[in-house]
Scaffold this motif. Structure first.
Motif, PDB file in Angstrom:
ATOM      1  N   UNK A  63       1.326   6.173  -7.277  1.00  0.00           N
ATOM      2  CA  UNK A  63       0.223   7.090  -7.585  1.00  0.00           C
ATOM      3  C   UNK A  63       0.688   8.542  -7.547  1.00  0.00           C
ATOM      4  N   UNK A  64       1.535   8.870  -6.573  1.00  0.00           N
ATOM      5  CA  UNK A  64       2.071  10.234  -6.491  1.00  0.00           C
ATOM      6  C   UNK A  64       2.822  10.607  -7.759  1.00  0.00           C
ATOM      7  N   UNK A  65       3.546   9.662  -8.299  1.00  0.00           N
ATOM      8  CA  UNK A  65       4.344   9.933  -9.491  1.00  0.00           C
ATOM      9  C   UNK A  65       3.507   9.977 -10.764  1.00  0.00           C
ATOM     10  N   UNK A  66       2.370   9.309 -10.772  1.00  0.00           N
ATOM     11  CA  UNK A  66       1.624   9.122 -12.018  1.00  0.00           C
ATOM     12  C   UNK A  66       0.320   9.916 -12.120  1.00  0.00           C
ATOM     13  N   UNK A  67      -0.207  10.397 -10.995  1.00  0.00           N
ATOM     14  CA  UNK A  67      -1.534  11.015 -11.035  1.00  0.00           C
ATOM     15  C   UNK A  67      -1.534  12.358 -10.333  1.00  0.00           C
ATOM     16  N   UNK A  68      -2.489  13.199 -10.697  1.00  0.00           N
ATOM     17  CA  UNK A  68      -2.678  14.453  -9.955  1.00  0.00           C
ATOM     18  C   UNK A  68      -3.011  14.145  -8.490  1.00  0.00           C
ATOM     19  N   UNK A  69      -2.755  15.089  -7.588  1.00  0.00           N
ATOM     20  CA  UNK A  69      -2.946  14.831  -6.159  1.00  0.00           C
ATOM     21  C   UNK A  69      -4.327  14.299  -5.775  1.00  0.00           C
ATOM     22  N   UNK A  70      -5.395  14.873  -6.330  1.00  0.00           N
ATOM     23  CA  UNK A  70      -6.730  14.403  -5.947  1.00  0.00           C
ATOM     24  C   UNK A  70      -6.975  12.979  -6.407  1.00  0.00           C
ATOM     25  N   UNK A  71      -6.576  12.657  -7.619  1.00  0.00           N
ATOM     26  CA  UNK A  71      -6.758  11.299  -8.137  1.00  0.00           C
ATOM     27  C   UNK A  71      -5.892  10.302  -7.369  1.00  0.00           C
ATOM     28  N   UNK A  72      -4.666  10.685  -7.056  1.00  0.00           N
ATOM     29  CA  UNK A  72      -3.775   9.801  -6.295  1.00  0.00           C
ATOM     30  C   UNK A  72      -4.377   9.504  -4.921  1.00  0.00           C
ATOM     31  N   UNK A  73      -4.886  10.539  -4.273  1.00  0.00           N
ATOM     32  CA  UNK A  73      -5.482  10.368  -2.942  1.00  0.00           C
ATOM     33  C   UNK A  73      -6.676   9.422  -2.989  1.00  0.00           C
ATOM     34  N   UNK A  74      -7.589   9.658  -3.897  1.00  0.00           N
ATOM     35  CA  UNK A  74      -8.801   8.837  -3.950  1.00  0.00           C
ATOM     36  C   UNK A  74      -8.480   7.407  -4.400  1.00  0.00           C
ATOM     37  N   UNK A  75      -7.569   7.257  -5.344  1.00  0.00           N
ATOM     38  CA  UNK A  75      -7.177   5.908  -5.778  1.00  0.00           C
ATOM     39  C   UNK A  75      -6.548   5.131  -4.627  1.00  0.00           C
ATOM     40  N   UNK A  76      -5.642   5.790  -3.884  1.00  0.00           N
ATOM     41  CA  UNK A  76      -5.014   5.131  -2.756  1.00  0.00           C
ATOM     42  C   UNK A  76      -6.039   4.827  -1.658  1.00  0.00           C
ATOM     43  N   UNK A  77      -6.948   5.745  -1.448  1.00  0.00           N
ATOM     44  CA  UNK A  77      -7.996   5.546  -0.444  1.00  0.00           C
ATOM     45  C   UNK A  77      -8.808   4.299  -0.778  1.00  0.00           C
ATOM     46  N   UNK A  87       0.637   3.110  12.069  1.00  0.00           N
ATOM     47  CA  UNK A  87       1.325   4.395  11.896  1.00  0.00           C
ATOM     48  C   UNK A  87       1.796   4.559  10.457  1.00  0.00           C
ATOM     49  N   UNK A  88       2.231   3.476   9.835  1.00  0.00           N
ATOM     50  CA  UNK A  88       2.670   3.543   8.432  1.00  0.00           C
ATOM     51  C   UNK A  88       1.509   3.911   7.521  1.00  0.00           C
ATOM     52  N   UNK A  89       0.349   3.323   7.761  1.00  0.00           N
ATOM     53  CA  UNK A  89      -0.836   3.656   6.961  1.00  0.00           C
ATOM     54  C   UNK A  89      -1.193   5.126   7.148  1.00  0.00           C
ATOM     55  N   UNK A  90      -1.164   5.562   8.401  1.00  0.00           N
ATOM     56  CA  UNK A  90      -1.459   6.979   8.669  1.00  0.00           C
ATOM     57  C   UNK A  90      -0.505   7.909   7.935  1.00  0.00           C
ATOM     58  N   UNK A  91       0.766   7.605   8.001  1.00  0.00           N
ATOM     59  CA  UNK A  91       1.781   8.483   7.404  1.00  0.00           C
ATOM     60  C   UNK A  91       1.611   8.597   5.894  1.00  0.00           C
ATOM     61  N   UNK A  92       1.383   7.475   5.241  1.00  0.00           N
ATOM     62  CA  UNK A  92       1.214   7.492   3.785  1.00  0.00           C
ATOM     63  C   UNK A  92      -0.069   8.231   3.408  1.00  0.00           C
ATOM     64  N   UNK A  93      -1.154   7.930   4.104  1.00  0.00           N
ATOM     65  CA  UNK A  93      -2.419   8.605   3.820  1.00  0.00           C
ATOM     66  C   UNK A  93      -2.326  10.100   4.079  1.00  0.00           C
ATOM     67  N   UNK A 126       0.834  -1.203   0.000  1.00  0.00           N
ATOM     68  CA  UNK A 126       0.000   0.000   0.000  1.00  0.00           C
ATOM     69  C   UNK A 126       0.872   1.259   0.000  1.00  0.00           C
ATOM     70  N   UNK A 127       1.955   1.238   0.733  1.00  0.00           N
ATOM     71  CA  UNK A 127       2.888   2.374   0.744  1.00  0.00           C
ATOM     72  C   UNK A 127       3.546   2.531  -0.626  1.00  0.00           C
ATOM     73  N   UNK A 128       3.929   1.425  -1.223  1.00  0.00           N
ATOM     74  CA  UNK A 128       4.534   1.478  -2.562  1.00  0.00           C
ATOM     75  C   UNK A 128       3.517   1.998  -3.581  1.00  0.00           C
ATOM     76  N   UNK A 129       2.273   1.591  -3.432  1.00  0.00           N
ATOM     77  CA  UNK A 129       1.214   2.064  -4.326  1.00  0.00           C
ATOM     78  C   UNK A 129       1.071   3.576  -4.203  1.00  0.00           C
ATOM     79  N   UNK A 130       1.180   4.107  -3.001  1.00  0.00           N
ATOM     80  CA  UNK A 130       1.094   5.561  -2.805  1.00  0.00           C
ATOM     81  C   UNK A 130       2.203   6.263  -3.575  1.00  0.00           C
ATOM     82  N   UNK A 131       3.413   5.713  -3.516  1.00  0.00           N
ATOM     83  CA  UNK A 131       4.539   6.298  -4.260  1.00  0.00           C
ATOM     84  C   UNK A 131       4.264   6.294  -5.761  1.00  0.00           C
TER      85      UNK A 131
END
Length: 192
Positions: A72-86, A119-125, A65-70
């Motif tokens: 998404x951050x690199x590939x999508x706009x912030x709102x899309x990355x946030x919702x996709x990761x969520x 805590x890791x989930x919190x930090x990435x989110x 999940x943390x790797x997925x956040x990385x």
């Protein structure tokens, strides 16, 4: 860890994942040992408590999940990355029935074996949320704790038979509430 010990450890985790997926967080340690074709003492040697077992199960998924956040951050706009990761986070929490209660109690308990994983989930989110907030695309009155609570609540709801048919609809409602100016197309695009 020796290669054969690593193989046994991975086998126990694979069996535990299957049993927990079927029976939830109340899965019997004896049942896991029986299905893994080992004695209970062998299972307990690797995982002395239920929390230790869940920590091991969840760590693998949390790392992904943390790797997925990385990614998404690199590939999508912030709102899309946030919702996709969520969405990924909700699916993860939902995949282990009953784990929501364990995670919620571990969230505030540094002595818990699950605390570091939570805590890791919190930090990435929180990082994804802050990025979207900086762009003005996510609500400014939210924080990582709110995001974790919403993720947990949605996963719990999706596990309830009365709400399961509405899980996607509820997800879209919450995702729309997280974003500042969501259009239904933006939320759908970010969740696909």
């Amino acid at each position: 860890m020796r290669a054969d010990a690593r193989k046994n450890y991975n086998h126990l985790l694979a069996v535990a994942r299957d049993v927990v997926t079927e029976h939830g967080a109340d899965a019997s340690m004896r049942d896991i040992a029986r299905r893994a074709d080992v004695g209970l003492a062998t299972l307990l040697r690797h995982f002395p408590t239920r929390e230790a077992l869940f920590e091991a199960l969840m760590c693998r998924h949390l790392d992904a999940l943390a790797q997925k956040a990385d990614e998404l951050e690199a590939a999508k706009p912030p709102d899309e990355a946030l919702v996709s990761w969520f969405r990924e986070g909700v699916a993860f929490v939902h995949s282990y029935r009953g784990v929501v209660d364990l995670m919620a109690s571990a969230h505030a308990n540094p002595a818990s074996a699950l605390y570091a994983s939570c805590a890791a989930v919190h930090a990435v989110g929180a990082r994804l949320l802050l990025r979207a907030q900086a762009e003005g695309t996510a609500r400014a009155d939210m924080d990582g704790d709110d995001l974790f609570a919403l993720m947990s609540a949605l996963a719990w709801l999706a596990g309830q038979s009365a709400f399961a048919p509405r899980a996607d609809h509820l997800f879209h409602l919450i995702a729309s509430a997280i974003l500042t100016n969501p259009s239904s197309n933006d939320v759908k695009k970010a969740t696909c």
